[in-house]
Design a protein around this motif. Sequence first.
Motif, mmCIF file in Angstrom:
data_model
loop_
_atom_site.group_PDB
_atom_site.id
_atom_site.type_symbol
_atom_site.label_atom_id
_atom_site.label_comp_id
_atom_site.label_asym_id
_atom_site.label_seq_id
_atom_site.Cartn_x
_atom_site.Cartn_y
_atom_site.Cartn_z
ATOM 1 N N ILE A 375 10.525 48.862 21.344
ATOM 2 C CA ILE A 375 11.457 48.092 22.036
ATOM 3 C C ILE A 375 12.937 48.459 21.688
ATOM 4 C CG2 ILE A 375 12.383 45.820 22.460
ATOM 5 C CD1 ILE A 375 9.667 44.678 22.134
ATOM 6 N N PRO A 376 14.002 48.830 22.697
ATOM 7 C CA PRO A 376 15.028 49.427 22.221
ATOM 8 C C PRO A 376 16.046 48.056 21.682
ATOM 9 C CG PRO A 376 14.939 49.493 24.439
ATOM 10 C CD PRO A 376 13.464 49.276 23.972
ATOM 11 N N PRO A 377 16.837 48.123 21.033
ATOM 12 C CA PRO A 377 17.557 49.198 20.348
ATOM 13 C C PRO A 377 16.980 49.791 19.020
ATOM 14 C CG PRO A 377 18.848 47.449 19.871
ATOM 15 C CD PRO A 377 17.382 46.741 20.467
ATOM 16 N N THR A 378 15.704 49.590 18.809
ATOM 17 C CA THR A 378 15.358 50.064 17.501
ATOM 18 C C THR A 378 14.649 51.493 17.470
ATOM 19 O OG1 THR A 378 13.006 49.147 18.216
ATOM 20 C CG2 THR A 378 14.304 47.855 16.649
ATOM 21 N N ALA A 379 14.398 51.979 16.524
ATOM 22 C CA ALA A 379 14.038 53.615 16.253
ATOM 23 C C ALA A 379 12.829 53.679 17.196
ATOM 24 C CB ALA A 379 13.927 54.027 14.816
ATOM 25 N N GLY A 380 11.931 52.712 16.946
ATOM 26 C CA GLY A 380 10.364 52.976 17.537
ATOM 27 C C GLY A 380 10.661 53.456 19.160
ATOM 28 N N PHE A 381 11.519 52.940 19.894
ATOM 29 C CA PHE A 381 11.844 53.397 21.037
ATOM 30 C C PHE A 381 12.095 54.830 21.288
ATOM 31 C CE2 PHE A 381 15.044 53.908 24.382
ATOM 32 C CZ PHE A 381 14.099 53.569 25.532
ATOM 33 N N ILE A 382 13.180 55.207 20.387
ATOM 34 C CA ILE A 382 13.419 56.441 20.588
ATOM 35 C C ILE A 382 12.576 57.470 20.297
ATOM 36 C CG2 ILE A 382 15.028 58.273 19.306
ATOM 37 C CD1 ILE A 382 16.597 55.929 20.771
ATOM 38 N N GLY A 383 11.461 57.285 19.160
ATOM 39 C CA GLY A 383 10.380 58.092 18.942
ATOM 40 C C GLY A 383 9.349 58.256 19.978
ATOM 41 N N LYS A 384 9.263 57.095 20.567
ATOM 42 C CA LYS A 384 8.174 57.352 21.791
ATOM 43 C C LYS A 384 8.817 57.889 23.025
ATOM 44 C CE LYS A 384 5.144 53.405 20.867
ATOM 45 N NZ LYS A 384 5.203 52.404 20.364
ATOM 46 N N PHE A 385 10.229 57.609 23.215
ATOM 47 C CA PHE A 385 10.845 58.171 24.364
ATOM 48 C C PHE A 385 10.801 59.478 24.472
ATOM 49 C CE2 PHE A 385 14.503 59.840 26.371
ATOM 50 C CZ PHE A 385 14.454 59.090 27.560
ATOM 51 N N TYR A 386 11.039 60.054 23.128
ATOM 52 C CA TYR A 386 10.818 61.564 22.954
ATOM 53 C C TYR A 386 9.532 62.183 23.019
ATOM 54 C CZ TYR A 386 15.844 61.752 23.151
ATOM 55 O OH TYR A 386 17.168 61.580 23.233
#
Lengths: 469, 100
Positions: A375-386
């Motif tokens: 869930i944004p704004p956490t890092a897990g979101f960025i990882g999954k997004f890319y």
Amino acid sequence: MEINIQPLVPEIIMAVLALLLLLLELFVRRKETVGLLCIASVTVAAYYMPQSFGKAFGGMFISDGYSVFFKFLFFINLILTVLLSIRYIVIERVNHGEYYALMMLSTLGMMIMASAGDLIVLYLGLELMALSTYILAGFIRHDIRSNEAALKYFLLGAFSSAILLYGITMIYGRTGTTGIALIGAALAEGTVDPVLLLSVTALLVALGFKIALAPFHMWAPDAYEGAPTSVTAFMSVGPKAAGFAALGRVFLTGFGPLTGEWSVILIVLSVLTMAVGNILAIQQQNIKRMLAYSSVAHAGYAVIGVIAAGAEGLSSMMNYLFIYALMNIGAFAVVITLRSEGFQGESLHDYKGLSRTHPVAAAVMLVFMFSLTGIPPTAGFIGKFYIFKAAVAAGYAWLAVVAVVFSVISAFFYLRVVMYMYMHEPEGEPLTLSLSPAIGLALLITTVMVLIVGIYPSPFLAFARIAAG
Amino acid sequence: MVPLHWYLWLGSVVFAIGMFGFLTKRNVIIMLLSIELMLNGVNISLVALSHYMQDLRGQILVFFIIVVAAAEAAIGLAIVIALFRNKATAHVDEITGMKG
């Protein structure tokens, strides 16, 4: 003949200092000092890392951006887990100094795996890592659950390394070499035959055991639940990342010409892993076991980066593992704070009403649970997004959709922890958290990093992209 | 001269026996022995291939495998002893404290 050992300097430093630590431990009364010395040794090895680029022993050992990225990941893993351990192993009454030396040796094995340019070196690194981790998993000798975890981990680990060796033998017989780059060159001109496919499958199964891909994940929940929690944090990140480093190197460089064949198998394993990890996590009542299934599921997401291949896919996989390391160790750090003398603190019910009794710990756990969900704004979101972006760019849009569906399922069990913490009244006796400056520091680092990577990810993404070449 | 594929068949049969033993036996010590059989199946194949290709890499790997197998056996037996002290059994079907 002149031998260039420059690329090996960080490994040599790690090996020498780990053995020195083992000796020193005999004379040091306060074991906390050994832990701090362990962190200091890692810093020394990390200091020599930037000068280590190059190849040694005729390409058997490669130090490039890819391996250096992973080595920094292993260092972060080691430092954070040592910080978690200092107080925890006192509570578990296993405050022995060799604990830290074993962690260093295991990290050394991972470093060798990440740098392996030859299957022989890969095997040696893998065994050094695995053998040290087996001992660490069974470190609480007086606890039967720890013994059981070590036994299950050991039996399946040894079985998988025998399969790895058989795969290496077949590929050696087929190509006449064990060098990963040479194998790639030899396969580029040959035709595909059953022996080759069998050896690719054997290597995939063996590395699949190490990174706990379904259906080779059976050991993971038991080993993670029974092992000391600090070791669980260590082995849910380090050996998994090392397995991914080897997977990326062997399959993209060595078996590059066979991408069409192995990517089909890997796609099936990836979907199966996400399904098994996320669905079985739902019914867990023990938080360590739940996080074990969650780490199985996360391996399924990260494998998508390898399937997508290319610099884009690899860098998204590396970035994902970096983020996963931070959030997973952070979550285990909170689990460790709940453990105190005579109180296990591993059941999900122990988290009921944590926000009333310990608001800071609950808030930190909230960040990690959000991050693990993505869930944004956490890092897990960025990882999954890319990861998903790389999958779509490589033409696997449907795989990205499947992965998104499974992350929605994962929200159920991650957010259940949040619900217990925030929407239930505390029950039973009030909890006492076993805090120490070291674990506080680890929690601070992981929380802050998870939020920073979540809000401003570009420097980290750029780092992973440069490293993937 | 004995043809290469005889050795490779021997190696694969020894490996398969080990694998079968590991998957069917329920005593930890027998399982450890089965793993040793698997490793030795690999060793036979590697030495044969190495000899027929006149290439040393295979034999170097065999040395490493023998060394690592010794370390592995030491650690495996140590884990079994630690377990045996807490629960006097070496039967994996009885070691089921954790499930799910």
